[in-house]
Write a protein that holds these residues in place. Sequence first.
Motif, mmCIF file in Angstrom:
data_model
loop_
_atom_site.group_PDB
_atom_site.id
_atom_site.type_symbol
_atom_site.label_atom_id
_atom_site.label_comp_id
_atom_site.label_asym_id
_atom_site.label_seq_id
_atom_site.Cartn_x
_atom_site.Cartn_y
_atom_site.Cartn_z
ATOM 1 N N ASN A 49 0.982 -1.235 0.012
ATOM 2 C CA ASN A 49 -0.029 -0.143 -0.146
ATOM 3 C C ASN A 49 0.720 1.243 0.128
ATOM 4 O O ASN A 49 1.441 1.668 0.982
ATOM 5 C CB ASN A 49 -0.894 0.182 1.154
ATOM 6 C CG ASN A 49 -1.893 1.176 1.240
ATOM 7 O OD1 ASN A 49 -1.728 2.325 0.936
ATOM 8 N ND2 ASN A 49 -3.214 0.853 1.698
ATOM 9 N N SER A 68 -8.785 9.016 4.906
ATOM 10 C CA SER A 68 -9.926 10.123 4.913
ATOM 11 C C SER A 68 -9.521 11.367 5.416
ATOM 12 O O SER A 68 -9.823 12.486 4.794
ATOM 13 C CB SER A 68 -10.910 9.313 5.661
ATOM 14 O OG SER A 68 -10.678 9.366 6.901
ATOM 15 N N SER A 125 -7.748 -7.516 -4.391
ATOM 16 C CA SER A 125 -8.365 -6.323 -4.668
ATOM 17 C C SER A 125 -7.144 -5.111 -4.605
ATOM 18 O O SER A 125 -7.305 -4.366 -3.522
ATOM 19 C CB SER A 125 -9.466 -6.067 -3.779
ATOM 20 O OG SER A 125 -9.983 -4.857 -4.088
ATOM 21 N N SER A 166 -7.908 -1.248 -4.002
ATOM 22 C CA SER A 166 -8.099 -0.750 -2.667
ATOM 23 C C SER A 166 -7.035 -0.338 -1.924
ATOM 24 O O SER A 166 -6.870 0.337 -0.936
ATOM 25 C CB SER A 166 -8.909 -1.758 -1.999
ATOM 26 O OG SER A 166 -8.037 -2.897 -1.506
ATOM 27 N N ARG A 167 -5.815 -0.498 -2.344
ATOM 28 C CA ARG A 167 -4.233 -0.388 -1.771
ATOM 29 C C ARG A 167 -3.593 0.652 -2.488
ATOM 30 O O ARG A 167 -2.920 1.561 -2.298
ATOM 31 C CB ARG A 167 -3.895 -1.658 -1.545
ATOM 32 C CG ARG A 167 -4.195 -2.167 -0.440
ATOM 33 C CD ARG A 167 -3.387 -3.422 0.074
ATOM 34 N NE ARG A 167 -3.602 -4.535 -1.027
ATOM 35 C CZ ARG A 167 -4.433 -5.274 -1.069
ATOM 36 N NH1 ARG A 167 -5.363 -5.266 -0.193
ATOM 37 N NH2 ARG A 167 -4.518 -6.138 -1.896
ATOM 38 N N GLY A 209 -8.743 6.241 -1.686
ATOM 39 C CA GLY A 209 -9.974 5.699 -1.498
ATOM 40 C C GLY A 209 -10.886 5.573 -2.033
ATOM 41 O O GLY A 209 -12.121 5.559 -1.781
ATOM 42 N N TYR A 268 -11.605 2.976 -4.398
ATOM 43 C CA TYR A 268 -12.051 1.613 -4.452
ATOM 44 C C TYR A 268 -12.016 0.825 -3.315
ATOM 45 O O TYR A 268 -11.004 0.875 -2.518
ATOM 46 C CB TYR A 268 -11.033 1.110 -5.505
ATOM 47 C CG TYR A 268 -10.867 1.490 -6.949
ATOM 48 C CD1 TYR A 268 -11.804 1.263 -7.866
ATOM 49 C CD2 TYR A 268 -9.855 2.383 -7.217
ATOM 50 C CE1 TYR A 268 -11.665 2.098 -9.065
ATOM 51 C CE2 TYR A 268 -9.753 3.239 -8.147
ATOM 52 C CZ TYR A 268 -10.711 2.936 -9.218
ATOM 53 O OH TYR A 268 -10.867 3.501 -10.637
ATOM 54 N N GLU A 269 -13.346 0.384 -3.254
ATOM 55 C CA GLU A 269 -13.377 -0.732 -2.038
ATOM 56 C C GLU A 269 -14.287 -1.680 -2.231
ATOM 57 O O GLU A 269 -15.206 -1.717 -2.795
ATOM 58 C CB GLU A 269 -13.654 0.284 -0.749
ATOM 59 C CG GLU A 269 -15.031 0.622 -0.787
ATOM 60 C CD GLU A 269 -15.453 1.602 0.720
ATOM 61 O OE1 GLU A 269 -15.193 0.933 1.810
ATOM 62 O OE2 GLU A 269 -16.112 2.555 0.360
ATOM 63 N N VAL A 296 -17.152 -4.025 -0.757
ATOM 64 C CA VAL A 296 -18.181 -4.104 0.253
ATOM 65 C C VAL A 296 -18.938 -5.301 0.204
ATOM 66 O O VAL A 296 -19.018 -5.913 -1.030
ATOM 67 C CB VAL A 296 -19.218 -2.762 0.059
ATOM 68 C CG1 VAL A 296 -18.416 -1.538 0.194
ATOM 69 C CG2 VAL A 296 -19.770 -2.704 -1.342
ATOM 70 N N GLN A 309 -17.280 -1.295 -4.835
ATOM 71 C CA GLN A 309 -17.634 -0.031 -4.884
ATOM 72 C C GLN A 309 -16.722 1.194 -5.239
ATOM 73 O O GLN A 309 -15.501 1.204 -4.825
ATOM 74 C CB GLN A 309 -18.078 0.418 -3.319
ATOM 75 C CG GLN A 309 -18.815 1.854 -3.239
ATOM 76 C CD GLN A 309 -19.467 1.658 -2.069
ATOM 77 O OE1 GLN A 309 -20.455 1.335 -1.540
ATOM 78 N NE2 GLN A 309 -18.901 2.755 -0.994
ATOM 79 N N ASN A 326 -15.693 5.096 -5.431
ATOM 80 C CA ASN A 326 -16.116 6.366 -4.898
ATOM 81 C C ASN A 326 -15.468 7.370 -5.505
ATOM 82 O O ASN A 326 -14.537 8.024 -4.873
ATOM 83 C CB ASN A 326 -15.427 6.426 -3.316
ATOM 84 C CG ASN A 326 -15.875 5.295 -2.148
ATOM 85 O OD1 ASN A 326 -17.446 4.916 -2.311
ATOM 86 N ND2 ASN A 326 -15.298 4.338 -1.651
#
Length: 542
Positions: free
Chosen positions: A269, A444, A481, A484-485, A490, A492-493, A495, A505, A507
């Motif tokens: 990451n 965030s 995935s 996501s890293r 942030g 791509y995540e 869920v 998901q 964002n």
Amino acid sequence: MERESMDFDVVIVGAGPAGLAAGIRLAQLSQKQQHPLNICIIDKGAEVGSHILSGAVLEPRALDELIPDWRNSEEFLQTPVTQDQFIFLTENKSLRLPTPPQMHNKGNYIISLELLCKWLAVQAENLGVNIFPGFAATDVVYEEDRVCGIITGDKGVDRFGNPKSNYQPGIILRSKQVILAEGCRGSISKKIMHQYKLREQADPQTYGIGIKEIWEIPADLHQSGLVTHTIGWPLDHQTYGGAFVYHFGKNLLSIGFVIGLDYQNPWLNPYEEFQRFKTHPRIRPLLEKSHRIAYGARTLVEGGLQSLPKLTFPGGLLVGDAAGFLNVAKIKGIHNAMKSGMVAAESIFPLLQSGGDESADYAVNLKNSWLWEDLYKVRNIRPAFRWGLLPALAYAALDTYIFRGNAPWTLHHHQPDHDSLRKAADCKKIEYPKHDNVVTFNLSDSLFLANVSYDENQPYHLKLKDKQTVPIKINLDEYASPESRYCPAGVYEIVRNDKNEPRLQINGGNCIHCKACDIKDPTQNITWTPSEGGSGPNYEMM
């Protein structure tokens, strides 16, 4: 659809250092030769500079050529470099190494590239160049096999493609020549490279992801003009990357981390590696009593001379990072971006007078300039790092001190970055420490400092070629995935619903336009396209 059309002699896509330098040089030639030109520069950022991010240490020779009296300006930060440090880090210790000749910064300046671009924009407008921020180039206008302009993106469209009350259709900007100065992995540049097969004779391009913060630090810790680069920890010796720490302005610290996107471990990451770097005993004391004021990230081109595409096409050419002129051994690209823009202007100016589709002079003039020598002498440094850190450092010393950049061979890049990822099951999972909210922070909290702004009800600008199978059956099941890293915002995540079924998901309102997803996705399932003009990050001082 009826679109307004505007005619120009030259349309420049991107108001970064390359595009602005091209516009200024064209305007200077126009005045000198008394040949009026109508020049237009567009930029997808809300303001010139709002999407600009760089370390940044400026080697001033291109700026000296373009605007010789620039040092008299106080409108942008320019801190003379006073000292260089090159540091090898282990987890708890540091060892100062001799600074490689390419990284000597005597005569250079620590700057905010955003502020430099704002200043250059004023110089361009004073020469009569039209600059339109807030307009993203989304398509190309062709006549037969020639590029004859671009189309800006529609504004005021909802996520389903329907016009809203504030709808404004995009504008057709027609021109005799189009200069693509979009920066790294530009969407129009990708289309043009594919359309005209500009990469057929080039090595695969290789990229890095750079993550940066700006801090205000206590005056007693500030060493104005100190430039520090580090290698080693927290990365393993098979992963290319390093950090920078620059003291500039009034008690300001520019600190960042760059990781080559050819890394192999999908658990890595980049954002967390940067946070971990800041906890090193050599770095933490600078930050623990300081105040973080800005955050951002962008990708950068690292392939060098071997990865340059064909630079011209019927109706235009590529400049700056859109082509790939970064000198990765110097960790500098501003001087080459500006020089390429200037050479581009000088090369197409005769075409604008006499007519013609494609500049035969641009590549020749570049090869006769100091830019080409700048890239040639370091061409073997980056590809050597595929052998690992210590062998690469040994080779770099041989190439630099013995061959002086003129080795009788050229090393090559053999695969694109997205092909380098190994399966998650074959790699060691990386556990990152908890953030302390003093030196290290949640993503965030960092993203808040990027001043990201979107109208949420706009079309999705991150496109999936396959929305159902690839994100789960390949990216999640095989690579855990990685999006996501590797995304530093942030976006791509994964869920899960109440049946524990996963879905990806996106964002999109977090996106800071770094384009790492477009580069690193293992199956190239993700395509980055521009969001509505004016949206995205609004960087300050970056």
